[in-house]
Design a protein around this motif. Structure first.
Motif, short mmCIF file in Angstrom:
data_model
loop_
_atom_site.label_atom_id
_atom_site.label_comp_id
_atom_site.label_asym_id
_atom_site.label_seq_id
_atom_site.Cartn_x
_atom_site.Cartn_y
_atom_site.Cartn_z
N ARG B 124 -0.04 -8.98 -0.55
CA ARG B 124 -0.29 -7.57 -0.21
C ARG B 124 -1.39 -7.40 0.82
O ARG B 124 -1.49 -6.36 1.48
CB ARG B 124 -0.63 -6.80 -1.49
CG ARG B 124 -0.52 -5.30 -1.33
CD ARG B 124 -0.58 -4.57 -2.64
NE ARG B 124 -0.58 -3.14 -2.42
CZ ARG B 124 -1.37 -2.29 -3.06
NH1 ARG B 124 -2.20 -2.72 -4.00
NH2 ARG B 124 -1.31 -1.01 -2.79
N ARG B 125 -2.25 -8.42 0.96
CA ARG B 125 -3.31 -8.32 1.97
C ARG B 125 -2.73 -8.39 3.38
O ARG B 125 -3.34 -7.92 4.34
CB ARG B 125 -4.33 -9.42 1.77
CG ARG B 125 -5.09 -9.27 0.46
CD ARG B 125 -6.29 -10.22 0.35
NE ARG B 125 -6.71 -10.28 -1.03
CZ ARG B 125 -6.65 -11.36 -1.80
NH1 ARG B 125 -6.22 -12.50 -1.30
NH2 ARG B 125 -7.03 -11.33 -3.06
N PHE B 127 0.97 -7.94 4.04
CA PHE B 127 2.23 -7.21 4.23
C PHE B 127 2.25 -5.93 3.40
O PHE B 127 1.58 -5.82 2.38
CB PHE B 127 3.42 -8.07 3.77
CG PHE B 127 3.53 -9.40 4.44
CD1 PHE B 127 3.99 -9.49 5.76
CD2 PHE B 127 3.18 -10.57 3.78
CE1 PHE B 127 4.09 -10.71 6.39
CE2 PHE B 127 3.28 -11.81 4.42
CZ PHE B 127 3.73 -11.88 5.72
N ILE B 128 3.10 -4.99 3.82
CA ILE B 128 3.50 -3.90 2.95
C ILE B 128 4.44 -4.49 1.89
O ILE B 128 5.40 -5.18 2.23
CB ILE B 128 4.22 -2.81 3.77
CG1 ILE B 128 3.23 -2.11 4.70
CG2 ILE B 128 4.95 -1.82 2.87
CD1 ILE B 128 3.90 -1.27 5.77
N LEU B 129 4.15 -4.23 0.63
CA LEU B 129 5.02 -4.70 -0.45
C LEU B 129 5.74 -3.49 -1.05
O LEU B 129 5.10 -2.54 -1.50
CB LEU B 129 4.22 -5.38 -1.56
CG LEU B 129 3.33 -6.58 -1.22
CD1 LEU B 129 2.91 -7.29 -2.50
CD2 LEU B 129 4.03 -7.56 -0.28
N LEU B 149 1.48 -4.45 -11.73
CA LEU B 149 1.95 -4.70 -10.36
C LEU B 149 1.47 -3.58 -9.46
O LEU B 149 1.43 -2.42 -9.88
CB LEU B 149 3.48 -4.72 -10.33
CG LEU B 149 4.17 -5.68 -11.29
CD1 LEU B 149 5.66 -5.37 -11.38
CD2 LEU B 149 3.94 -7.12 -10.85
N SER B 150 1.10 -3.90 -8.24
CA SER B 150 0.69 -2.87 -7.27
C SER B 150 1.63 -2.90 -6.08
O SER B 150 1.66 -3.88 -5.33
CB SER B 150 -0.75 -3.12 -6.80
OG SER B 150 -1.67 -2.70 -7.78
N ASP B 152 2.97 -1.01 -2.52
CA ASP B 152 2.62 -0.04 -1.49
C ASP B 152 3.63 1.09 -1.44
O ASP B 152 3.31 2.20 -0.98
CB ASP B 152 2.55 -0.72 -0.11
CG ASP B 152 1.40 -1.71 -0.05
OD1 ASP B 152 0.25 -1.28 -0.27
OD2 ASP B 152 1.65 -2.90 0.18
N CYS B 153 4.83 0.81 -1.92
CA CYS B 153 5.90 1.81 -1.84
C CYS B 153 6.99 1.43 -2.85
O CYS B 153 7.35 0.27 -2.94
CB CYS B 153 6.46 1.80 -0.41
SG CYS B 153 7.56 3.16 -0.06
#
Lengths: 249, 249
Positions: B124-125, B127-129, B149-150, B152-153
């Motif tokens: 995630r650092r 890429f957009i996940l 889980l985190s 981005d979208c």
């Protein structure tokens, strides 16, 4: 209409207006504009430019709302307004397409208000946090990366094919979160957004952002008695909804 | 088809299959089933139950795909299959509606594979996940809260009104992320998902999950030569896409 008997303790999700509520669009746009101006030797009033750009926002959405334009995402509405403003400010010929495309995406790179990240971290331990913005999904995703915001879900007018304050936007959010509107609280610095959410049965939190339009602008901070919560910033909102920091697990 | 000349360095977003790729649905469903069985005195084979439930997944989606059902979100397809299985296993009369509704939402409470959270944090650092799952949005949002889980979208078949592997799902993801498919990498443990994404121009990462169907099931781990990356788990995927942990800022 909100069911006044549903206690706030049952709230499952907070949906946030973003421009002005979470991020300080005006300072960010001015700052990038001034940097671009220095790099390209453009001497214009970037505060006036920022205000005019934001001023084009509601009329552009109205063109979609009234069917004058088909569904058009906010990036593209921003670009239409930008192209007009570059002419109005006499700098359209001084920027190439790369500059213009980059400047248009300044809305993907807005900075948060100083309390936003810390307040949201505390709120996120208790609630689902979602955007509910007129910004398109990619704008909101890129902004979150830039600003260090963590959303559980990115909801956007783009998913409804309608801009706030159309009721379809709030309906779509409730449908996708699979929660009754009475278990969702809209968080916004704008009274009309909250009033529209209230009409669809959402709970409402008014967060005062007196500096949204700059230190000299007058902002309507009067409190509609139908609002459930009124907060001075996101830390105050967290205090009211989840308790003081020491009580947060 | 992928443009073979677009380097992997240009990838902006990773879209993840979720069931089986990020979370271990089988162990989670078996575990909750066994706990429910103990609480209600139900002596059935919960592994067989979990496998049969998951076995109903593709046929249920096919009913939507072929127009036999209108668009129906996965929670509701799960419930249709659950109601049939409770009859088949002879326990439909032993559970009340609250139990059934809670059991149906076990798919919101699946546990991640042991490497998922740590691998995603590293990815995630850079890429957009995003999810790109047949699970509905609320299922994916609730699961992320449960599993730590985190994203981005949260992208879902629900947003396209089509289930994978229909091409519309991949198109919708690229549209919402506002990236060309060649700058998106689909991450999945399932070859057909990757092959469908490849057909729409996505890059592909095959993550081997040999235990998805239990320790005794045979899983096709052969590698399609069109896959861009093959990884043993998400830590290995992070090693390949962002470098070893010490190099990650």
């Amino acid at each position: 209409m909100s069911d006044a008997h549903e206690p706030l303790a049952n709230i499952g999700a907070l949906t946030f207006d973003v421009f002005g509520t979470v991020v300080d669009w005006r300072s960010s746009v001015i700052g990038e504009g001034q940097a671009l101006g220095r790099a390209r030797g453009l001497d214009i009033d970037w505060a006036a430019f920022a205000d005019a750009w934001r001023g084009g926002y509601a009329p552009a959405m109205d063109r979609v709302r009234h069917g004058e334009l088909p569904w058009t995402r906010l990036d593209d509405l921003h670009r239409m307004t930008l192209d007009r403003l570059l002419e109005d400010f006499g700098i359209a010929e001084r920027l190439d397409e790369t500059d213009k495309a980059h400047l248009n995406r300044v809305w993907h790179r807005l900075d948060p208000w100083p309390d936003s990240v810390a307040g949201m971290q505390r709120l996120r331990r208790r609630f689902i946090l979602a955007t509910l913005s007129n910004g398109n999904v990619s704008l909101l995703v890129n902004m979150a990366k830039h600003a260090g915001l963590s959303w559980d879900c990115v909801l956007s007018a783009e998913l409804a094919g309608h801009y706030k304050r159309d009721p379809e936007v709030y309906h779509k959010a409730a449908e996708l979160l699979d929660l009754p509107p009475s278990r969702i609280m809209m968080v916004a610095a704008h009274q009309d957004d909250l009033q529209a959410a209230y009409q669809e049965g959402f709970r409402t939190a008014f967060v005062k952002r007196p500096l949204e339009h700059g230190p000299e602008a007058e902002v309507d901070l009067s409190v509609d008695p139908r609002f459930d919560v009124v907060a001075n910033d996101f830390l105050d909102l967290a205090d009211q909804l989840v308790g003081p920091p020491s009580d947060t697990p």
